[in-house]
Write a protein that holds these residues in place. Sequence first.
Motif, PDB file in Angstrom:
ATOM      1  N   UNK A  30      19.947  38.486  14.698  1.00  0.00           N
ATOM      2  CA  UNK A  30      20.889  37.922  13.875  1.00  0.00           C
ATOM      3  C   UNK A  30      20.481  36.950  12.930  1.00  0.00           C
ATOM      4  N   UNK A  31      19.671  35.991  13.455  1.00  0.00           N
ATOM      5  CA  UNK A  31      19.172  34.819  12.469  1.00  0.00           C
ATOM      6  C   UNK A  31      17.945  35.520  11.735  1.00  0.00           C
ATOM      7  N   UNK A  32      17.278  36.749  12.124  1.00  0.00           N
ATOM      8  CA  UNK A  32      16.253  37.158  11.312  1.00  0.00           C
ATOM      9  C   UNK A  32      16.861  37.765   9.931  1.00  0.00           C
ATOM     10  N   UNK A  33      18.035  38.328  10.393  1.00  0.00           N
ATOM     11  CA  UNK A  33      18.962  38.761   9.078  1.00  0.00           C
ATOM     12  C   UNK A  33      19.489  37.748   8.164  1.00  0.00           C
ATOM     13  N   UNK A  34      19.800  36.489   8.844  1.00  0.00           N
ATOM     14  CA  UNK A  34      20.215  35.423   8.047  1.00  0.00           C
ATOM     15  C   UNK A  34      18.934  35.104   7.067  1.00  0.00           C
ATOM     16  N   UNK A  35      18.002  34.966   7.471  1.00  0.00           N
ATOM     17  CA  UNK A  35      16.690  34.546   6.754  1.00  0.00           C
ATOM     18  C   UNK A  35      16.371  35.316   5.616  1.00  0.00           C
ATOM     19  N   UNK A  36      16.579  36.770   5.824  1.00  0.00           N
ATOM     20  CA  UNK A  36      16.048  37.823   5.104  1.00  0.00           C
ATOM     21  C   UNK A  36      17.463  37.606   3.731  1.00  0.00           C
ATOM     22  N   UNK A  37      18.366  37.634   4.189  1.00  0.00           N
ATOM     23  CA  UNK A  37      19.765  37.658   3.252  1.00  0.00           C
ATOM     24  C   UNK A  37      19.549  36.312   2.559  1.00  0.00           C
ATOM     25  N   UNK A  38      19.015  35.072   2.875  1.00  0.00           N
ATOM     26  CA  UNK A  38      18.881  34.043   2.480  1.00  0.00           C
ATOM     27  C   UNK A  38      17.866  34.000   1.387  1.00  0.00           C
ATOM     28  N   UNK A  67      18.495  27.712  -5.948  1.00  0.00           N
ATOM     29  CA  UNK A  67      18.084  28.665  -5.157  1.00  0.00           C
ATOM     30  C   UNK A  67      16.708  28.486  -4.537  1.00  0.00           C
ATOM     31  N   UNK A  68      15.763  27.858  -5.411  1.00  0.00           N
ATOM     32  CA  UNK A  68      14.548  27.552  -4.969  1.00  0.00           C
ATOM     33  C   UNK A  68      14.272  26.664  -3.936  1.00  0.00           C
ATOM     34  N   UNK A  69      15.315  25.438  -4.132  1.00  0.00           N
ATOM     35  CA  UNK A  69      15.403  24.408  -3.019  1.00  0.00           C
ATOM     36  C   UNK A  69      15.778  25.274  -1.545  1.00  0.00           C
ATOM     37  N   UNK A  70      16.695  26.256  -1.573  1.00  0.00           N
ATOM     38  CA  UNK A  70      17.470  26.856  -0.692  1.00  0.00           C
ATOM     39  C   UNK A  70      16.433  27.681   0.147  1.00  0.00           C
ATOM     40  N   UNK A  71      15.536  28.332  -0.559  1.00  0.00           N
ATOM     41  CA  UNK A  71      14.383  29.060  -0.118  1.00  0.00           C
ATOM     42  C   UNK A  71      13.231  28.287   0.683  1.00  0.00           C
ATOM     43  N   UNK A  72      13.330  27.159  -0.094  1.00  0.00           N
ATOM     44  CA  UNK A  72      12.332  26.151   0.494  1.00  0.00           C
ATOM     45  C   UNK A  72      12.852  25.526   1.683  1.00  0.00           C
ATOM     46  N   UNK A  73      14.003  25.308   1.918  1.00  0.00           N
ATOM     47  CA  UNK A  73      14.798  24.782   3.275  1.00  0.00           C
ATOM     48  C   UNK A  73      14.656  25.556   4.298  1.00  0.00           C
ATOM     49  N   UNK A 280      20.987  26.287   7.959  1.00  0.00           N
ATOM     50  CA  UNK A 280      21.071  27.876   7.860  1.00  0.00           C
ATOM     51  C   UNK A 280      21.938  28.549   7.005  1.00  0.00           C
ATOM     52  N   UNK A 281      23.249  27.854   7.183  1.00  0.00           N
ATOM     53  CA  UNK A 281      24.603  28.464   6.629  1.00  0.00           C
ATOM     54  C   UNK A 281      24.579  28.248   5.130  1.00  0.00           C
ATOM     55  N   UNK A 282      24.512  26.818   4.840  1.00  0.00           N
ATOM     56  CA  UNK A 282      24.575  26.472   3.378  1.00  0.00           C
ATOM     57  C   UNK A 282      23.545  27.297   2.403  1.00  0.00           C
ATOM     58  N   UNK A 283      22.184  27.418   2.828  1.00  0.00           N
ATOM     59  CA  UNK A 283      21.072  28.342   1.808  1.00  0.00           C
ATOM     60  C   UNK A 283      21.824  29.548   2.032  1.00  0.00           C
ATOM     61  N   UNK A 284      22.345  30.180   3.135  1.00  0.00           N
ATOM     62  CA  UNK A 284      22.896  31.471   3.101  1.00  0.00           C
ATOM     63  C   UNK A 284      24.040  31.669   2.188  1.00  0.00           C
ATOM     64  N   UNK A 285      24.920  30.523   1.989  1.00  0.00           N
ATOM     65  CA  UNK A 285      26.136  30.809   1.422  1.00  0.00           C
ATOM     66  C   UNK A 285      25.986  30.671  -0.110  1.00  0.00           C
ATOM     67  N   UNK A 286      25.321  29.693  -0.521  1.00  0.00           N
ATOM     68  CA  UNK A 286      25.244  29.192  -1.862  1.00  0.00           C
ATOM     69  C   UNK A 286      24.968  30.416  -2.876  1.00  0.00           C
ATOM     70  N   UNK A 287      24.080  31.385  -2.495  1.00  0.00           N
ATOM     71  CA  UNK A 287      24.059  32.446  -3.336  1.00  0.00           C
ATOM     72  C   UNK A 287      25.374  33.458  -3.547  1.00  0.00           C
ATOM     73  N   UNK A 288      26.054  33.503  -2.189  1.00  0.00           N
ATOM     74  CA  UNK A 288      27.135  34.653  -1.955  1.00  0.00           C
ATOM     75  C   UNK A 288      28.124  33.813  -3.041  1.00  0.00           C
ATOM     76  N   UNK A 289      28.416  32.279  -2.911  1.00  0.00           N
ATOM     77  CA  UNK A 289      29.557  31.844  -3.516  1.00  0.00           C
ATOM     78  C   UNK A 289      29.326  31.949  -4.730  1.00  0.00           C
ATOM     79  N   UNK A 290      28.197  31.778  -5.525  1.00  0.00           N
ATOM     80  CA  UNK A 290      27.934  31.958  -7.135  1.00  0.00           C
ATOM     81  C   UNK A 290      28.029  33.394  -7.536  1.00  0.00           C
ATOM     82  N   UNK A 291      27.612  34.361  -6.370  1.00  0.00           N
ATOM     83  CA  UNK A 291      27.967  35.757  -7.066  1.00  0.00           C
ATOM     84  C   UNK A 291      29.385  36.225  -6.962  1.00  0.00           C
TER      85      UNK A 291
END
Length: 313
Positions: A30-38, A67-73, A280-291
């Motif tokens: 599950x967390x591996x998928x979170x990482x890939x999606x992020x 988005x770069x900052x979220x990838x970094x985190x 984990x959740x915020x870097x994952x959700x940021x692109x989702x929210x903007x999309x």
Amino acid sequence: MDDKNITLITAINLLGFQVPQSVKFLVFFVFLQFYFVTIFGNLLIIILVSYSKTLHMPMYFFLSQLALSDIFLATDILPNMLHAFLVENTIMSISNCIMQYNFFAVAEGSESLLLTLMSYDRYLAICKPLHYPVLMSHWFCWITIITSWSWSFLATLTYTLDISKLQFCGPNNIDHFFCDLKPILQLSCSNTTFVQLLATLLTIIFGAIPLFVIIVSYVYIIVTIFKIPSITGRKKVFSTCSSHLTVVSMHYGTLNFVYLITSRGQSWNINKFMSLLYTVVTPLMNPVIYSLRNKDLQQVVGKLINKFEASFQ
């Protein structure tokens, strides 16, 4: 305490989450998928902003940096966290632990400054539209971006260098899934007063002041929106900053909840789960929210999909 009786430690045991063996691989997956999606979601935003001329605007330029900052985190936190799921405990040197915290602090500091720049961009676009092209110029965007990243790196580096000068005498267990400031300082047998004062100062610079600027910006924005006579016009203007406001609420809401509320008298287990919100959740959700909320991004994605489908016909 007599220095001769102090046993210094050079490595720590990062305990992570104590997951039952029966569901360990499921949680890992599950967390591996979170990482890939992020990574994919934030990388997609960077590519779209670079690719599409319609997105060559300050708002999207700042979004690509966010988005770069979220990838970094995510890259700083999740790989070690995934490793801990498989091996139960993660042995990490003190220097690597401090380095992980350094990168975490850089990502969080830069994100706060980037969100502040994005709020200033929305303020100028809505409240000062005639001055917007001059004040939010191409050079201004680049200078502020370089300054934000530089301040985050230099301030955090100076701070973590002071942490590295401390002596650590254990116990060598950190009951967390990443090296945060509080569990690191709890391992130290040196005087941490100066480090804690410096942490407070940096919290004010990279946390309180940016939040204050964002609040003031949105006060002016809301006042300006209410001056628009038509309800349709109000909704249209507010929609241009709704995504940013949602991301700001998530960023500061989760950080304040963890560091100001759950840190008082709560167990580390609660803190660990709550820390997932901003790591984990915020870097994952940021692109989702903007999309989901941004029509410009949706249109660019639609054009790319149509172009891709047409190439196979």
